[in-house]
Design a protein around this motif. Structure first.
Motif, PDB file in Angstrom:
ATOM      1  N   TYR A 185      27.438 -64.120  17.195  1.00 50.99           N
ATOM      2  CA  TYR A 185      27.307 -62.859  17.742  1.00 50.99           C
ATOM      3  C   TYR A 185      28.646 -62.539  18.300  1.00 50.99           C
ATOM      4  N   ARG A 186      29.260 -61.134  17.981  1.00 57.63           N
ATOM      5  CA  ARG A 186      30.440 -60.602  18.635  1.00 57.63           C
ATOM      6  C   ARG A 186      30.001 -59.907  19.705  1.00 57.63           C
ATOM      7  N   ILE A 187      30.554 -60.371  21.113  1.00 58.94           N
ATOM      8  CA  ILE A 187      30.064 -59.895  22.274  1.00 58.94           C
ATOM      9  C   ILE A 187      31.379 -58.991  22.968  1.00 58.94           C
ATOM     10  N   THR A 188      31.048 -57.773  23.213  1.00 55.90           N
ATOM     11  CA  THR A 188      31.871 -56.908  23.870  1.00 55.90           C
ATOM     12  C   THR A 188      31.258 -56.118  24.817  1.00 55.90           C
ATOM     13  N   ALA A 189      31.926 -55.375  25.645  1.00 57.24           N
ATOM     14  CA  ALA A 189      31.569 -54.709  26.845  1.00 57.24           C
ATOM     15  C   ALA A 189      32.304 -53.555  27.404  1.00 57.24           C
ATOM     16  N   ASP A 190      31.706 -52.323  27.443  1.00 59.40           N
ATOM     17  CA  ASP A 190      32.376 -51.153  27.910  1.00 59.40           C
ATOM     18  C   ASP A 190      33.281 -51.404  28.810  1.00 59.40           C
ATOM     19  N   GLY A 191      34.744 -50.995  28.495  1.00 60.63           N
ATOM     20  CA  GLY A 191      35.630 -51.071  29.367  1.00 60.63           C
ATOM     21  C   GLY A 191      36.572 -52.232  29.267  1.00 60.63           C
TER      22      GLY A 191
END
Length: 202
Positions: free
Chosen positions: A149-155
């Motif tokens: 999984y490629r994990i990203t988050a807003d900001g």
């Protein structure tokens, strides 16, 4: 939100400048516009200055509250790093049971497990981190026992790669509800998960 905050700060500065204008200058402007108007007492200028300064303070307070709300809605790199590390520790070594009739069925890595990863990251984000905005996207062809999984988050500018491997760890014997005797014994497959993560794309 940023545009509104800037507007409030600029407005606050203008209000303070207006409060600093001398009474004599205001009187001369007023007299040039309307010579017959009655002269304003000094108390009116004091009240006007207090009102202008109070309005400026209100604009500044609301502007800073807007910045705080904007910050609370975005993930920082430090928040995401800590959250992914916590989620990795929580998921590594976890286990689940399959159904008695499904055999060695593939894991739902694209659906249920991806949502579980997102939930764990949010839960380990800490009190100041947002409760939304995390995405765990599968970045490789999903196998029956492994996913990435490629994990990203807003900001947040930082991305993380999480490796998940599922292992069939035997069976657990349980009793089917409503039955007794040998027919009540049911074997459920047990699966354990080995989870690791690293900074960067997969």
């Amino acid at each position: 939100m940023t545009g509104l905050t800037v507007f409030l700060f600029v407005l606050a500065a203008l209000l303070v400048l207006m409060a600093c204008i001398k009474a004599d200058r205001v009187r001369s402007w007023r007299e040039s516009l309307n010579p017959s108007a009655p002269e304003l007492p000094d108390a009116a200028f004091v009240v006007g200055r207090v009102i202008l300064v109070a309005m400026a303070v209100t604009c500044v307070v609301v502007g800073f509250q807007g910045l705080a709300v904007q910050d609370d809605g975005k993930w920082s790199d430090d928040e995401l790093t800590s959250a992914v590390e916590g989620a990795t520790r929580a998921l590594d070594g976890s286990f689940t049971y399959g159904g008695p009739l499904e055999g060695d069925a593939p894991a739902d890595f694209d659906g249920e497990y991806a949502r579980k990863v997102e939930q764990e990251v949010v839960e380990h984000g800490g009190g100041d981190a947002p409760q939304l905005g995390v995405d765990a996207a599968s970045v490789r062809p999903v196998e029956s026992d492994r996913a990435q999984y490629r994990i990203t988050a807003d900001g947040a500018d930082t991305a993380f790669c999480m490796d998940v491997k599922r292992t069939h760890a035997g069976y657990i014997e349980t009793v089917a509800p409503g039955l007794s005797g040998d027919a009540a014994a049911v074997k459920l497959p047990k699966y354990t998960f080995a989870v690791s993560s690293r900074t960067g794309d997969c």
